[in-house]
Write an enzyme that holds these catalytic residues in place. Structure first.
Site, PDB file in Angstrom:
ATOM      1  N   THR A  29      -2.135  53.792  -7.282  1.00 18.31           N
ATOM      2  CA  THR A  29      -2.613  53.136  -6.056  1.00 18.31           C
ATOM      3  C   THR A  29      -4.079  53.433  -5.776  1.00 18.31           C
ATOM      4  OG1 THR A  29      -0.416  53.100  -5.095  1.00 18.31           O
ATOM      5  CG2 THR A  29      -2.230  53.054  -3.541  1.00 18.31           C
ATOM      6  N   SER A  73       1.736  54.493 -12.158  1.00 21.08           N
ATOM      7  CA  SER A  73       2.336  55.674 -12.796  1.00 21.08           C
ATOM      8  C   SER A  73       3.794  55.459 -13.183  1.00 21.08           C
ATOM      9  CB  SER A  73       2.163  56.916 -11.934  1.00 21.08           C
ATOM     10  OG  SER A  73       3.026  56.911 -10.845  1.00 21.08           O
ATOM     11  N   THR A 106       1.065  58.224  -7.601  1.00 21.22           N
ATOM     12  CA  THR A 106       1.866  59.290  -6.983  1.00 21.22           C
ATOM     13  C   THR A 106       3.333  59.251  -7.389  1.00 21.22           C
ATOM     14  OG1 THR A 106       2.293  57.982  -4.994  1.00 21.22           O
ATOM     15  CG2 THR A 106       0.344  59.422  -4.966  1.00 21.22           C
ATOM     16  N   ASP A 107       3.814  58.082  -7.875  1.00 17.94           N
ATOM     17  CA  ASP A 107       5.256  57.974  -8.163  1.00 17.94           C
ATOM     18  C   ASP A 107       5.724  59.019  -9.173  1.00 17.94           C
ATOM     19  OD1 ASP A 107       5.391  55.868  -6.445  1.00 17.94           O
ATOM     20  OD2 ASP A 107       5.631  54.306  -7.970  1.00 17.94           O
TER      21      ASP A 107
HETATM   22  N1  ASP Z   1       3.154  52.889  -7.616  1.00 18.12           N
HETATM   23  C1  ASP Z   1       2.015  53.766  -7.441  1.00 18.12           C
HETATM   24  C2  ASP Z   1       1.916  54.663  -8.670  1.00 18.12           C
HETATM   25  O1  ASP Z   1       2.590  55.629  -8.756  1.00 18.12           O
HETATM   26  C3  ASP Z   1       2.124  54.552  -6.209  1.00 18.12           C
HETATM   27  C4  ASP Z   1       0.936  55.430  -5.911  1.00 18.12           C
HETATM   28  O2  ASP Z   1       0.064  55.659  -6.702  1.00 18.12           O
HETATM   29  O3  ASP Z   1       0.902  55.962  -4.787  1.00 18.12           O
HETATM   30  O4  ASP Z   1       1.174  54.413  -9.552  1.00 18.12           O
END
Ligand code: ASP
Length: 343
Positions: A29, A73, A106-107
């Site tokens: 993100t 991610s 973050t995932d």
């Molecule tokens: N879907 C995103 C990822 O993990 C979520 C994020 O980065 O907060 O790449």
């Protein structure tokens, strides 16, 4: 002319006095924007564009940027993290570079950080960060998180923490951190183990030391390990299908302190009879698994038949640890106990 020359010389001297920090960008993100036509969050910013959002960085560090990849991610894998780990080690061999920041989705950040914690050879600080809101959002948290991560790398207070996750001012150890909220900026928590520290206005407040350190070489080929989430009334057929698909190891996210029902127990027995390593973890948020219960499927019985019922890692992290330790035990799976028996 003299003035310009003086300014250039002054800037060069100032820059050379600053520490150098490597920033690896990998996507997520923090590197995304919202497509105005579809309203979807999509990969957008290159490493350079992302860093350009944080002009304050130039005042505190020289940045060596490594645009590693640009993936959500959910598309990351242990194989990609293995390459990232090698690249970080190689980069940090440069004595001028004091540490690294890795921007990541973050995932799967908690897994990525743990994989690097287990495999990096460097003792220099390595800090994961990311964002919960993308660059089109008025609440975009990426720039502040990157700045805090760089402040952490250059601070004397952050020594010997290994790999950490720094978002929303909180610093977590890679081993115990978990994502706990799907959309809130305060999402990374370490539960009963607590935060390592906090950062405010560029100052690191140290609360805790790293509890435990394990290091492994990355095998040439990572073994195939799957994660099975248990549920009440399971008939074991899913687990049997996994065994028959020829995996090297299975991590079971079981109930409570490490228990399954009788049907799942029979299929764990079947897996072990096929020389597949079985590690029992729990779907409970906090606490260790323990071999306590004696009925068919209880943790004590599972241990008796050769399953590993030890430790306090949740399923995805236990899977990574098993991928790195399976090649070390050469089918003598009981030896895995020592790698999983950690605080
Ligand atoms: N879907 C995103 C990822 O993990 C979520 C994020 O980065 O907060 O790449």
């Amino acid at each position: 002319m003299k003035k310009i020359l003086f300014f250039i010389i002054f800037s060069v001297i100032k820059a050379s006095a600053l520490p150098t920090v490597a920033i690896f960008t990998t996507g997520g993100t923090i590197s995304e924007k919202t497509d105005p036509k579809t309203n979807d969050s999509i990969p957008a910013l290159s490493g350079e564009e992302l860093i350009a959002n944080v002009p304050e960085l130039n005042k505190i560090a020289n940045i060596k940027l490594i645009d590693f990849c640009n993936l959500d991610s959910s598309q990351m894998s242990p194989e990609i993290w293995a390459n990232l780990s090698k690249k970080v080690d190689e980069t940090l061999k440069d004595p001028k570079i004091v540490g690294a920041v890795i921007t990541h989705g973050t995932d799967t950040m908690a897994e990525a950080a743990f994989f690097l914690e287990l495999t990096l050879k460097t003792d220099k600080p390595v800090v994961f960060t990311g964002a919960m809101k993308n660059s089109s959002d008025p609440y975009f948290d990426g720039p502040a998180n990157i700045l805090n991560a760089v402040f952490q790398v250059i601070s004397n207070k952050s020594k010997n923490w290994g790999v950490t996750v720094n978002l929303n001012q909180y610093i977590n150890s890679a081993r115990y951190v978990e994502k706990t909220n799907t959309t809130n900026m305060q999402t990374f928590e370490s539960g009963e183990k607590g935060y390592l520290g906090y950062i405010n206005d560029g100052i690191v407040y140290r609360f805790n030391d790293r509890l435990y350190k394990q290091k492994f070489n990355i095998p040439e080929k990572l073994p195939k390990v799957i994660l099975y989430a248990d549920y009440s009334g399971a008939d074991g057929s899913l687990l049997k299908a996994a065994v028959d698909s020829k995996v090297d190891g299975i991590v079971i996210e079981s109930f409570g302190s490490g228990n399954v029902n009788a049907d799942v127990y029979e299929n764990i027995k079947y897996a072990i009879s096929k020389q597949i390593a079985v590690v029992i973890t729990t779907r409970v948020l906090y606490g260790n698994v323990f071999p306590i219960y004696g009925d068919k499927g209880g943790g004590k019985e599972l241990e008796k038949i050769g399953a590993i019922v030890r430790g306090n890692l949740r399923g995805p992290k236990a899977r990574l640890l098993l991928m790195l330790t399976l090649p070390l035990v050469e089918k003598n799976h009981k030896k895995l106990n020592k790698y999983f028996s950690v605080p």
